[in-house]
Design an enzyme around this catalytic site. Structure first.
Site, short mmCIF file in Angstrom:
data_model
loop_
_atom_site.label_atom_id
_atom_site.label_comp_id
_atom_site.label_asym_id
_atom_site.label_seq_id
_atom_site.Cartn_x
_atom_site.Cartn_y
_atom_site.Cartn_z
CE LYS A 191 -3.97 1.49 -0.59
NZ LYS A 191 -4.77 1.04 -1.73
CB SER A 384 -7.95 1.38 -3.89
OG SER A 384 -7.70 1.19 -2.52
#
Length: 585
Positions: A191, A384
């Site tokens: 991430k 995402s």
């Protein structure tokens, strides 16, 4: 005293006159602009459909925003879906003899270029010509133009053919130098959305995913260029590594271009294809005008397949650009209740955003799916939160170059304690409970808040993975291994099961219609494009003016990083966001 009142009255009259003149002028401009937009273009016989530098390819109607007072702007926004349809229609249109690609630069995303390129490749099967000409040609423009039968280059021109690269800006030392603190909570080693604020160099994990992603995309694109230009992949690699495209003579020597010509000489070649005399003019028609010549004829009232465009970052609340949950949910409910809409294709082109807003949108899409087929088509990005909202789909289509996945979440809270203290500013508070002052711009985040946010991030990640496991029919462990915030190309996403098919928006529409058992249907687009009146008043919004100013000064990509820190609609909760924007440059 009389002169004073006389002067005041004169000033009031002058202000009213200026305001009245401005209002009348503006209304006339709006009327003229609207009338010009409504005029139906007539296509002449022996015409050439032309893709030039005035054409901006966009993915959704929400991107079709005119600048203030840009009534007669030479650039025309064209939906990629409309562009592909136009090329397909021109294939059998007796008035269109061929296509001329005359663009050095083109405003379009990677998957949009692919869709248009594929349509041009199919157009060539008709036997009609496809020619291309360039001066100083960008890599995206050459990728598109290389599909032509012949590619011609100006003798003093060049081709920017260099491969793909990306660069990430890191700001940890900058933040420390100026006393800016950032409390970051994330899940997933890949991430990287917050990595620029946590370190000054690229992590091994981020380097790995970027390298794999760029290699996947370039492998697809370079193979297509090599096949079209009839050169080996090894030779193309040598040419790209050596930057031979910059030297005009070497472009011909290494078969990037067929011949070096001036533009007038290229026009003579087009004329010969049309069997025109030297003094005759070429009937060129742009994509936007060609679309206008027939588009209204294709509309019908019943049996619609709707395309719902989810384009841009995802936010809570109301807004007209990007994806604002409150507005977007209204459109979903309209489509759910509209009996004329037999199926819906959700076109996702989003790097994500607010986790809360993404969850709200997913729920409403799940309700829609209970009543009619819901198929998803991925554009440049479905990452995402953009990937999350696709989890209601009956089937997911992705382009080969779609950047997808990024199954991960993070939270970030900025504060300026050191900066404030260095300048003699301190803050002391009084509370009734342990975390009453859970956040302060000066003192930062309380320990209890960090613990709760960490639990919230973990809980949101588990919820994310849960919906992915349901849609993809895979275990939590399998999805977690593919997740961790890592992004994938569409090709890899198909291989690892994150999408069902590699295909275009057109393919998704065909599947949705088939699933709804309808053969004859029209395509309806949502959200609807805003009128110029609505755009005008939106442009006068103080925040909108400020945002445009900052974006123009620091660039779109840097503005996205700025938004992550400053936008209250992104700071209101946990973020499902794409870490960076990759463009074919």
């Amino acid at each position: 005293m009389k002169s004073f009142f006389r002067n005041v009255l004169a000033n009031i009259v002058a202000i009213l006159l200026i305001g009245g003149i401005f209002t009348v002028f503006f209304i006339l401009m709006m009327v003229v602009s609207a009338a010009a937009g409504d005029n139906k273009t007539q296509v002449k016989k022996n015409s050439v459909l032309t893709l030039d530098m005035k054409t901006n390819i966009i993915d959704s109607p929400t991107e079709d925003q005119s600048d203030l007072f840009a009534f007669n702007s030479p650039s025309k926004n064209v939906l990629v879906y409309d562009a592909v349809n136009a090329i397909n229609k021109a294939k059998s249109d007796s008035k269109i003899e061929g296509i001329s690609i005359e663009t050095d630069f083109i405003s379009a995303g990677m998957t949009q270029l692919d869709e248009i390129r594929n349509a041009l490749q199919d157009f060539r099967k008709s036997g009609k010509f496809v020619l291309a000409y360039g001066n100083t040609v960008s890599q995206p423009a050459y990728y598109l133009g290389s599909v032509a039968d012949q590619y011609y280059l100006n003798p003093s021109g060049g081709i920017e053919l260099k491969g793909l690269g990306t660069e990430v800006m890191y700001m940890k030392s900058f933040a420390e130098k100026y006393g800016i603190g950032l409390e970051v909570i994330r899940h997933g080693k890949y991430k990287a959305a917050v990595e620029p604020y946590m370190r000054d160099d690229m992590s091994d994990e981020n380097r790995e995913q970027l390298s794999t992603l760029l290699t996947d995309i370039w492998s697809v694109n370079s193979a297509k260029i090599a096949a079209s230009r009839k050169i080996s992949p090894a030779q193309l690699t040598m040419v790209v590594d050596s930057l031979y495209g910059i030297i005009p003579e070497l472009t011909v020597q290494h078969r990037l271009a067929d011949k070096l010509l001036q533009k007038s000489q290229y026009d003579d070649i087009v004329k010969s294809k049309l069997k025109l005399k030297e003094k005759d003019d070429i009937n060129r028609i742009s994509l936007s005008k060609y679309i206008r010549s027939y588009k209204d004829d294709d509309k019908s009232d019943k049996n619609k397949v709707a395309v719902l465009y989810a384009s841009g970052a995802i936010y809570n609340g109301e807004g007209t650009k990007d994806i604002y949950a409150q507005n977007f949910v209204k459109d979903i409910k309209k489509l759910t209740d509209d009996e004329d809409v037999k199926a819906v294709v959700l076109r996702v082109n989003s790097p994500g955003g607010s986790a809360n807003a993404s969850d709200e949108i997913l729920f409403e899409l799940q309700q829609l799916k209970k009543k009619k087929p819901l198929v998803v088509s991925f554009g440049d990005y479905a990452a995402s939160g953009g990937y999350y909202i696709a989890m209601a789909a009956d089937r997911i289509y992705s382009e080969q170059n779609t950047i997808t996945g990024s199954i991960g979440v993070f939270g970030m809270i900025p504060y300026a304690k050191e900066m404030a203290n260095r300048n003699g500013i301190y803050a002391h508070g009084v509370t009734t409970n342990a975390n009453s002052n859970n956040f302060s711009l000066i003192n930062g985040v309380s320990p209890g808040t960090v613990r709760v946010m960490t639990k919230s991030v973990e809980g949101t990640y588990k919820r994310f993975v849960h919906f992915v496991t349901q849609n993809r029919k895979m275990s939590y462990t399998q999805i977690d291994e593919l997740g961790g915030g890592r992004v994938w190309s569409g090709t890899r996403a198909k291989q690892n099961g994150l999408v069902d098919e590699l295909g275009s928006l057109k393919d998704a529409l065909a599947f949705a219609a088939k699933k709804a058992n309808v053969k004859d249907y029209s395509v309806a687009e949502y959200p609807k494009k805003r009128s110029q009146w609505e755009q005008f008043f939106q442009d006068f919004n103080e925040n909108e003016i400020s945002a445009r100013f900052i974006k123009n000064k620091i660039g779109k990509e840097n503005y996205q990083l700025f938004e992550q820190i400053t936008n209250p609609k992104l700071q209101s909760g946990i973020i499902m966001g794409m870490p960076y924007t990759i463009r074919l440059q």
